[in-house]
Scaffold this motif. Structure first.
Motif, mmCIF file in Angstrom:
data_model
loop_
_atom_site.group_PDB
_atom_site.id
_atom_site.type_symbol
_atom_site.label_atom_id
_atom_site.label_comp_id
_atom_site.label_asym_id
_atom_site.label_seq_id
_atom_site.Cartn_x
_atom_site.Cartn_y
_atom_site.Cartn_z
ATOM 1 N N LEU A 67 10.536 1.310 -4.480
ATOM 2 C CA LEU A 67 10.333 -0.010 -5.139
ATOM 3 C C LEU A 67 9.137 -0.829 -4.641
ATOM 4 C CD1 LEU A 67 10.697 -1.935 -7.520
ATOM 5 C CD2 LEU A 67 12.879 -2.660 -6.594
ATOM 6 N N ARG A 68 9.312 -1.178 -3.214
ATOM 7 C CA ARG A 68 8.442 -1.800 -2.538
ATOM 8 C C ARG A 68 7.146 -1.330 -2.749
ATOM 9 N NH1 ARG A 68 9.493 -2.200 3.116
ATOM 10 N NH2 ARG A 68 11.421 -0.729 2.738
ATOM 11 N N GLU A 69 6.851 -0.014 -2.663
ATOM 12 C CA GLU A 69 5.577 0.749 -2.687
ATOM 13 C C GLU A 69 4.930 0.594 -4.145
ATOM 14 O OE1 GLU A 69 5.826 4.250 0.628
ATOM 15 O OE2 GLU A 69 6.413 4.483 -1.564
ATOM 16 N N THR A 70 6.111 0.619 -5.139
ATOM 17 C CA THR A 70 5.539 0.226 -6.358
ATOM 18 C C THR A 70 5.027 -1.090 -6.578
ATOM 19 O OG1 THR A 70 7.433 2.038 -7.192
ATOM 20 C CG2 THR A 70 6.367 0.354 -9.019
ATOM 21 N N ILE A 71 5.675 -1.974 -6.050
ATOM 22 C CA ILE A 71 5.272 -3.357 -6.196
ATOM 23 C C ILE A 71 3.891 -3.783 -5.503
ATOM 24 C CG2 ILE A 71 5.833 -5.807 -5.404
ATOM 25 C CD1 ILE A 71 8.986 -5.015 -5.871
ATOM 26 N N VAL A 72 3.815 -3.120 -4.342
ATOM 27 C CA VAL A 72 2.325 -3.122 -3.758
ATOM 28 C C VAL A 72 1.341 -2.691 -4.724
ATOM 29 C CG1 VAL A 72 0.921 -2.048 -1.855
ATOM 30 C CG2 VAL A 72 3.206 -2.778 -1.470
ATOM 31 N N ASN A 79 -2.906 -8.332 -9.284
ATOM 32 C CA ASN A 79 -3.089 -9.900 -8.881
ATOM 33 C C ASN A 79 -4.084 -9.747 -7.932
ATOM 34 O OD1 ASN A 79 0.201 -9.225 -9.353
ATOM 35 N ND2 ASN A 79 -0.303 -11.643 -9.871
ATOM 36 N N ASN A 80 -4.688 -8.825 -7.563
ATOM 37 C CA ASN A 80 -5.737 -8.544 -6.604
ATOM 38 C C ASN A 80 -5.106 -8.933 -5.191
ATOM 39 O OD1 ASN A 80 -8.474 -8.035 -5.850
ATOM 40 N ND2 ASN A 80 -8.974 -9.961 -5.970
ATOM 41 N N ILE A 81 -3.974 -8.596 -4.950
ATOM 42 C CA ILE A 81 -3.382 -9.048 -3.628
ATOM 43 C C ILE A 81 -3.228 -7.624 -3.003
ATOM 44 C CG2 ILE A 81 -1.249 -9.646 -2.609
ATOM 45 C CD1 ILE A 81 -0.807 -11.436 -4.777
ATOM 46 N N ASN A 82 -3.709 -7.453 -1.807
ATOM 47 C CA ASN A 82 -3.714 -6.275 -0.765
ATOM 48 C C ASN A 82 -2.558 -6.529 0.362
ATOM 49 O OD1 ASN A 82 -6.064 -4.656 -1.910
ATOM 50 N ND2 ASN A 82 -7.289 -6.443 -1.025
ATOM 51 N N THR A 83 -1.576 -5.632 0.214
ATOM 52 C CA THR A 83 -0.400 -5.669 1.067
ATOM 53 C C THR A 83 0.203 -4.436 1.175
ATOM 54 O OG1 THR A 83 1.474 -7.108 1.603
ATOM 55 C CG2 THR A 83 1.200 -6.330 -0.574
ATOM 56 N N THR A 84 1.307 -4.502 2.155
ATOM 57 C CA THR A 84 1.859 -3.161 2.161
ATOM 58 C C THR A 84 3.408 -3.186 1.986
ATOM 59 O OG1 THR A 84 2.560 -3.753 4.519
ATOM 60 C CG2 THR A 84 0.326 -2.800 4.146
ATOM 61 N N ALA A 85 4.138 -2.327 1.890
ATOM 62 C CA ALA A 85 5.477 -2.171 1.553
ATOM 63 C C ALA A 85 6.218 -3.064 2.694
ATOM 64 C CB ALA A 85 5.992 -0.718 1.433
#
Length: 370
Positions: A67-72, A79-85
């Motif tokens: 789920l965290r990877e899916t949210i990433v 949202n043009n947000i680059n992040t990680t799980a």
């Protein structure tokens, strides 16, 4: 003997819930901010299957990796947000995300700017942390949008953070890209954390949503599944931030709830990866309801701004208390705007998270007392 801790002695219970409890069983409730739609079937099926497959044990503190990877992926796409799980935490609704963030980052000496009018939880959560909520006042003349000028005129030498909500409760305002960028730059220059509540992100009409975290690492993005997917009772939210912030928030989250319900995380994964027509259909219906309510208020001679997002109308009344009591006698429940701050004086919040037919009936009843 005084049982309550000093820090919660002046915490106020929700006026929205108070109005809800006053209503008769037959009343049309335009006070509560909850979609009246059922959770889409494919999401419920995923939840049932997860239970059948034994997803009844602890997940990781931050939540299931999938789920965290899916949210990433969602944050990057939408949202043009680059992040990680590793920089995402699953929370018990957006409410816990807000609570854990404030309590992890804010000290008793700190000032926190909160929108006025704004969601009533912001002030109380800051007070629970022992900090000072400072009203970030917005005006009807500017569509109740928070501007850089508003921030610059309000910030103090002790300001540690600001909470901003777009699309906004109670006004339905949606901040434009230029203000988002300008406030993000100001926050960077002044070492102020932006706590961005984006729970109504998908319920937006003629404008586009922008996220602060796309323009600064000095931001926490709070979102969830309650509004967009009609999953209020399943309590799945999340927050995204840089690793330094996540490390601190995880401490509060871990010792507060350990982790969120595992099976609902499977359902939330299905919500993001499955068919999205349910979201657009719900938003289209909310648009129809918004237009019905606003046009009806205009026909009554009531002044209000047509909201660009969420599912609330904030309309003016010379005597809100009197109007609300008259509405109660007509079996319509409303909320006084002063529940949302000083700038809400002289306003009433109406939630159009009711069926079109119920809204038609409610507006007919309100027309009798307008």
């Amino acid at each position: 003997m005084q049982y309550g801790a000093q820090r919660v002695s002046d915490i106020n219970l929700s006026q929205v819930r108070k109005m809800f409890e006053q209503a008769s069983p037959t009343a049309i409730n335009l006070a509560l901010g909850e979609p009246d739609f059922d959770t889409p079937k494919h999401i419920i099926d995923a939840l049932k299957n997860a239970l059948d497959e034994g997803y009844t044990h602890y997940s990781q503190n931050k939540g299931e990796v999938k789920l965290r990877e899916t949210i990433v992926d969602k944050l990057k796409k939408d949202n043009n947000i680059n992040t990680t799980a590793d920089n995402v935490i699953l929370t018990v609704g957006a409410s816990e995300a807000l609570y854990s963030t404030v309590n992890a980052l804010i000290d008793p000496k700190d000032d926190v700017l909160i929108p006025d009018p704004g969601f009533l939880s912001y002030r109380e959560v800051v007070k629970i942390a022992g900090a000072n909520p400072v009203a970030l006042k917005t005006s009807a003349e500017n569509g109740f949008n928070t501007t850089l000028d508003d921030v610059e005129n309000t910030v103090t030498e002790n300001t540690k953070a600001m909470i901003i909500n777009s699309p906004a409760n109670p006004t339905g305002s949606v901040m434009p890209k230029d203000e988002i960028k300008a406030i993000a730059e100001f926050a960077d220059e002044n070492d102020i954390i932006i706590i961005s509540d984006e729970i109504y992100e998908k319920i937006i009409y003629d404008k586009k949503h922008y996220s602060f975290q796309a323009y600064t690492d000095n931001a926490v993005t709070i979102n969830g599944f309650s509004k967009a997917y009609a999953m209020t009772g399943l309590r799945v939210g999340y927050l995204s931030a840089c690793s330094e912030i996540i490390d601190e928030v995880l401490k509060v989250h871990q010792y507060n709830v350990a982790c969120i319900d595992t099976a609902t995380q499977i359902a939330a994964t299905e919500a993001l990866t499955g068919p999205q027509q349910c979201v657009s259909d719900m938003t289209s219906e909310f648009r129809k309801r918004r237009d019905l309510v606003v046009d009806s208020l205009y026909d009554m001679g009531v002044e209000c701004i047509r909201p660009d997002g969420a599912f609330y109308v904030f309309f003016k009344q010379d005597n809100p208390d009197e109007f609300i009591q008259k509405a109660l006698k007509e079996d319509v429940v409303l909320v006084n705007g002063n529940a949302f701050g000083e700038m809400g004086e002289g306003y009433i919040r109406l939630s159009y998270a009711q069926s079109y037919e119920n809204l038609q009936t409610a507006m007919e009843r309100l027309a009798k007392i307008a």
